[in-house]
Design a protein around this motif. Structure first.
Motif, mmCIF file in Angstrom:
data_model
loop_
_atom_site.group_PDB
_atom_site.id
_atom_site.type_symbol
_atom_site.label_atom_id
_atom_site.label_comp_id
_atom_site.label_asym_id
_atom_site.label_seq_id
_atom_site.Cartn_x
_atom_site.Cartn_y
_atom_site.Cartn_z
ATOM 1 N N ALA A 128 -0.902 0.823 -3.911
ATOM 2 C CA ALA A 128 -2.029 -0.075 -4.150
ATOM 3 C C ALA A 128 -2.404 0.020 -5.634
ATOM 4 O O ALA A 128 -2.054 0.985 -6.303
ATOM 5 C CB ALA A 128 -3.194 0.349 -3.280
ATOM 6 N N ASN A 191 -13.684 6.072 6.168
ATOM 7 C CA ASN A 191 -12.939 6.535 4.993
ATOM 8 C C ASN A 191 -11.824 5.527 4.720
ATOM 9 O O ASN A 191 -10.661 5.730 5.063
ATOM 10 C CB ASN A 191 -12.355 7.925 5.242
ATOM 11 N N GLY A 192 -12.171 4.427 4.115
ATOM 12 C CA GLY A 192 -11.189 3.398 3.783
ATOM 13 C C GLY A 192 -10.789 2.562 4.990
ATOM 14 O O GLY A 192 -11.176 2.850 6.141
ATOM 15 N N ALA A 193 -10.008 1.510 4.708
ATOM 16 C CA ALA A 193 -9.510 0.650 5.778
ATOM 17 C C ALA A 193 -8.493 1.400 6.634
ATOM 18 O O ALA A 193 -8.283 1.071 7.801
ATOM 19 C CB ALA A 193 -8.866 -0.601 5.177
ATOM 20 N N GLN A 194 -7.869 2.428 6.052
ATOM 21 C CA GLN A 194 -6.872 3.180 6.805
ATOM 22 C C GLN A 194 -7.526 3.837 8.026
ATOM 23 O O GLN A 194 -7.039 3.721 9.137
ATOM 24 C CB GLN A 194 -6.241 4.243 5.886
ATOM 25 N N SER A 218 1.452 -4.281 6.375
ATOM 26 C CA SER A 218 1.036 -3.181 5.506
ATOM 27 C C SER A 218 1.706 -1.881 5.978
ATOM 28 O O SER A 218 1.666 -1.555 7.167
ATOM 29 C CB SER A 218 -0.490 -3.081 5.593
ATOM 30 N N TYR A 260 -2.991 -6.625 15.168
ATOM 31 C CA TYR A 260 -3.522 -6.286 13.834
ATOM 32 C C TYR A 260 -2.947 -7.292 12.850
ATOM 33 O O TYR A 260 -1.723 -7.398 12.704
ATOM 34 C CB TYR A 260 -3.099 -4.859 13.461
ATOM 35 N N ASN A 267 -0.827 -8.684 3.362
ATOM 36 C CA ASN A 267 -0.018 -7.666 2.691
ATOM 37 C C ASN A 267 1.318 -7.579 3.417
ATOM 38 O O ASN A 267 1.334 -7.257 4.606
ATOM 39 C CB ASN A 267 -0.773 -6.324 2.780
ATOM 40 N N ASP A 295 -7.691 -7.330 9.065
ATOM 41 C CA ASP A 295 -7.803 -6.434 7.911
ATOM 42 C C ASP A 295 -8.085 -7.284 6.672
ATOM 43 O O ASP A 295 -7.240 -8.052 6.223
ATOM 44 C CB ASP A 295 -6.509 -5.631 7.742
ATOM 45 N N SER A 297 -8.789 -6.068 3.689
ATOM 46 C CA SER A 297 -8.703 -5.192 2.510
ATOM 47 C C SER A 297 -8.410 -5.939 1.217
ATOM 48 O O SER A 297 -8.852 -5.544 0.154
ATOM 49 C CB SER A 297 -7.586 -4.164 2.697
ATOM 50 N N LEU A 298 -7.613 -7.005 1.330
ATOM 51 C CA LEU A 298 -7.187 -7.703 0.104
ATOM 52 C C LEU A 298 -7.932 -9.023 -0.088
ATOM 53 O O LEU A 298 -7.625 -9.788 -1.006
ATOM 54 C CB LEU A 298 -5.670 -7.963 0.147
ATOM 55 N N SER A 325 -12.593 -2.772 2.836
ATOM 56 C CA SER A 325 -12.591 -1.561 2.025
ATOM 57 C C SER A 325 -12.964 -1.872 0.591
ATOM 58 O O SER A 325 -12.770 -2.996 0.119
ATOM 59 C CB SER A 325 -11.170 -0.997 2.082
ATOM 60 N N SER A 327 -11.464 -0.098 -1.682
ATOM 61 C CA SER A 327 -10.334 0.473 -2.430
ATOM 62 C C SER A 327 -9.693 -0.508 -3.391
ATOM 63 O O SER A 327 -9.348 -0.147 -4.503
ATOM 64 C CB SER A 327 -9.256 0.975 -1.466
ATOM 65 N N ASN A 328 -9.493 -1.729 -2.938
ATOM 66 C CA ASN A 328 -8.709 -2.652 -3.758
ATOM 67 C C ASN A 328 -9.495 -3.357 -4.846
ATOM 68 O O ASN A 328 -8.894 -3.918 -5.757
ATOM 69 C CB ASN A 328 -7.963 -3.664 -2.882
HETATM 70 C C1 LIG Z 1 -3.949 -4.442 3.894
HETATM 71 C C2 LIG Z 1 -4.364 -3.019 3.562
HETATM 72 N N1 LIG Z 1 -4.978 -2.300 4.510
HETATM 73 C C3 LIG Z 1 -5.380 -1.042 4.259
HETATM 74 C C4 LIG Z 1 -5.167 -0.446 3.045
HETATM 75 C C5 LIG Z 1 -5.627 0.971 2.858
HETATM 76 O O1 LIG Z 1 -6.769 0.971 2.111
HETATM 77 P P1 LIG Z 1 -7.888 2.098 2.071
HETATM 78 O O2 LIG Z 1 -7.709 2.784 0.753
HETATM 79 O O3 LIG Z 1 -9.141 1.312 2.145
HETATM 80 O O4 LIG Z 1 -7.736 3.010 3.216
HETATM 81 C C6 LIG Z 1 -4.541 -1.158 2.031
HETATM 82 C C7 LIG Z 1 -4.325 -0.556 0.712
HETATM 83 O O5 LIG Z 1 -4.076 -1.210 -0.262
HETATM 84 C C8 LIG Z 1 -4.114 -2.489 2.300
HETATM 85 O O6 LIG Z 1 -3.470 -3.215 1.384
#
Ligand SMILES: Cc1ncc(COP(=O)(O)O)c(C=O)c1O
Length: 494
Positions: A128, A191-194, A218, A260, A267, A295, A297-298, A325, A327-328
């Motif tokens: 990422a 803790n993040g999208a993960q 992903s 999902y 991604n 998701d 995230s992006l 998230s 994160s990105n």
């Molecule tokens: C589509 C997608 N989902 C989840 C994640 C994981 O992200 P996070 O750091 O929020 O756990 C990413 C990371 O780039 C992602 O691209």
């Protein structure tokens, strides 16, 4: 050179980022094989690939493999007998392995594996984006505010498994601004999208169940489902998103427990589902009573105007769980993400979250609370940088590797590139030895498809991007010259 038996391909995946780092190639290879055996990922007595086959799969000379096998033999890790090839020594393996071993599935993710092994990579186009520098001033201010507030919270025990009320309120407000009515009680901070993906799976799926995913998807999501012992089934993604007829049939056939998907800036393809396709997906999910995870995230990384409203806005039956998230757009290191679902589901999921970690770090949450009011500014800076990086990447790829093809992403930090020839997995090995990491298509695919594709992260600072793409093009020339030579590869020697 491109046709490879599945055992050799699996063995290559187990080796992960073996080619990174320094020292003689054969030593790096023998160390990686030893680790696979020590991890118990090969049964005692299991046969290693034939030297010629492994050399082709890794795009190294045969003598590199021969020397690596010899050193393992000398150390008693493997044995060789005339006519039966090279095998793991019975005592060389600590634990019996299953062919579907979770550890092996988790080991396929080159990005995560590199994080754990601390593999040194000069040009990382696999993971990422590194994003914090672009908003360093905003992040610093938010962190300063967070620290002064933390002192006030410190009289408490500091656990907040659902999330800080102020952060849940901010996230809900942001989702409402995107057209998705949301109350703070519908938000679980993760803790993040993960982690949100893992929690969503825990909410509705049972071990051994089937989860529908995009194909490609992903790599982290595939890991989340592997860890939850779910079986992913991939549905091919076209220009408008996943093929819904195939999705319908696959979900019915496998009694899928969950789907999902990423409807916005998928991604790795960057595809956006059209509004009719979104409606059809919701109708299908309602009919099949199939819970969906979107998701997002992006979804902030648009290259083509604004992003569509989240899928859940079309959902009358509350079948969609939405995850996202910071994160990105802010920073992966913050580890702040969220899951939106009906309040009752959130309360149920909070039990899993509490069992896992009793709540996301309050400091990280406080930083997020202070950043969220500036999210529009963060998004603007991010989009401008992303557009510049996408233009530069297009220009450089056209110049350096005109034979590669790709569809312009609508958003997200990746180019999904189709190679004209060869195997992306093998090419990724060569690229790694040129100091560049990319994700080979099969790592993004539940069934290991797309060995003609690579996922390339382009969201980088221009000088770095220029140098990384030059190195990647050099690796491609070396690989494709080699692929044209049917006598076999010879890059990288012992
Ligand atoms: C589509 C997608 N989902 C989840 C994640 C994981 O992200 P996070 O750091 O929020 O756990 C990413 C990371 O780039 C992602 O691209």
């Amino acid at each position: 050179m491109d046709r490879m038996d599945t055992a050799t391909a699996r063995f290559r995946d187990l080796l992960g980022n073996w080619a990174a780092g320094s020292g003689p190639t054969y030593l790096r290879l023998s160390a990686a094989i030893r680790e696979v055996i020590d991890d118990g990922l090969l049964d005692p007595g299991a046969r290693l690939p034939a030297e010629r086959a492994l050399a082709a799969a890794l795009s190294v000379s045969r003598s590199t493999v021969v020397t690596a096998y010899n050193s393992l033999r000398r150390d008693g890790v493997v044995i060789s007998r005339q006519g039966s090839g090279t095998r793991v020594r019975p005592s060389g393996s600590k634990a019996p392995a299953r062919p579907d071993d979770i550890l092996a599935r988790l080991g396929r993710n080159q990005f995560f594996r590199g994080l754990i092994d601390e593999t040194p990579v000069k040009y990382d186009l696999a993971s990422a984006p590194a994003t914090a520098t672009l908003i360093a001033d905003l992040l610093r201010d938010a962190a300063a505010d967070a620290f002064s507030e933390m002192v006030m919270l410190a009289s408490d025990h500091g656990y907040a498994p659902l999330g800080l009320p102020a952060l849940r309120a901010e996230i809900a407000r942001d989702l409402r601004a995107r057209g998705l009515p949301t109350a703070p009680q519908q938000i679980l901070v993760t803790n993040g999208a993960q982690q949100a993906t893992m929690l969503a799976a825990a909410a509705v799926a049972t071990r051994g169940g089937t989860v529908i995913v995009d194909d490609p998807t992903s790599v982290g999501a595939l890991d989340a489902f592997a860890a939850a012992e779910l079986q992913p089934v991939g549905i091919p993604v076209g220009a408008d998103g996943p093929d819904l007829e195939l999705l319908h049939a696959a979900a019915q056939r496998a009694h899928a427990q969950l789907a999902y998907l990423s409807a916005t800036f998928q991604n790795p393809t960057g595809v956006v589902m059209t509004t009719p396709a979104r409606r059809a997906l919701i109708t299908l999910a309602t009919e099949l009573r199939l819970p969906l995870v979107e998701d997002m995230s992006l979804a902030d990384l648009s290259l083509s105007g604004s992003a569509p409203t989240p899928l859940a806005a079309l959902d009358k039956q509350a079948q969609v769980m939405t995850i996202g998230s910071l994160s990105n757009i802010v920073w992966g290191g913050l580890r702040v993400g969220w899951l939106r679902a009906p309040a009752a589901t959130v309360a149920r999921l909070a039990r899993f979250k509490t069992a896992a970690d009793i709540g996301t770090s309050l400091i990280a949450q406080l930083v997020a609370v202070h950043l969220l009011p500036n999210l529009d500014e963060v998004r603007t800076r991010r989009r401008e940088a992303l557009e510049r990086a996408a233009d530069l990447t297009t220009e450089l790829l056209r110049e350096l590797v005109p034979e590669w093809s790709w569809r312009e992403p609508r958003g997200g930090p990746f180019f999904w590139i189709e190679l004209p020839t060869g195997s992306a997995s093998t090419f990724a090995q060569v690229a790694m030895r040129h100091g560049v990491s990319v994700i080979a298509g099969p790592l993004t695919s539940a069934a290991g498809n797309y060995d003609r594709h690579i996922r390339l992260r382009f969201a980088d600072e221009p000088d770095l991007l220029r140098e990384a793409l030059r190195q990647l093009a050099t690796a491609w020339r070396a690989y494709s010259a080699d692929a044209a030579d049917t006598s076999g590869p010879a890059i990288g020697s012992s």
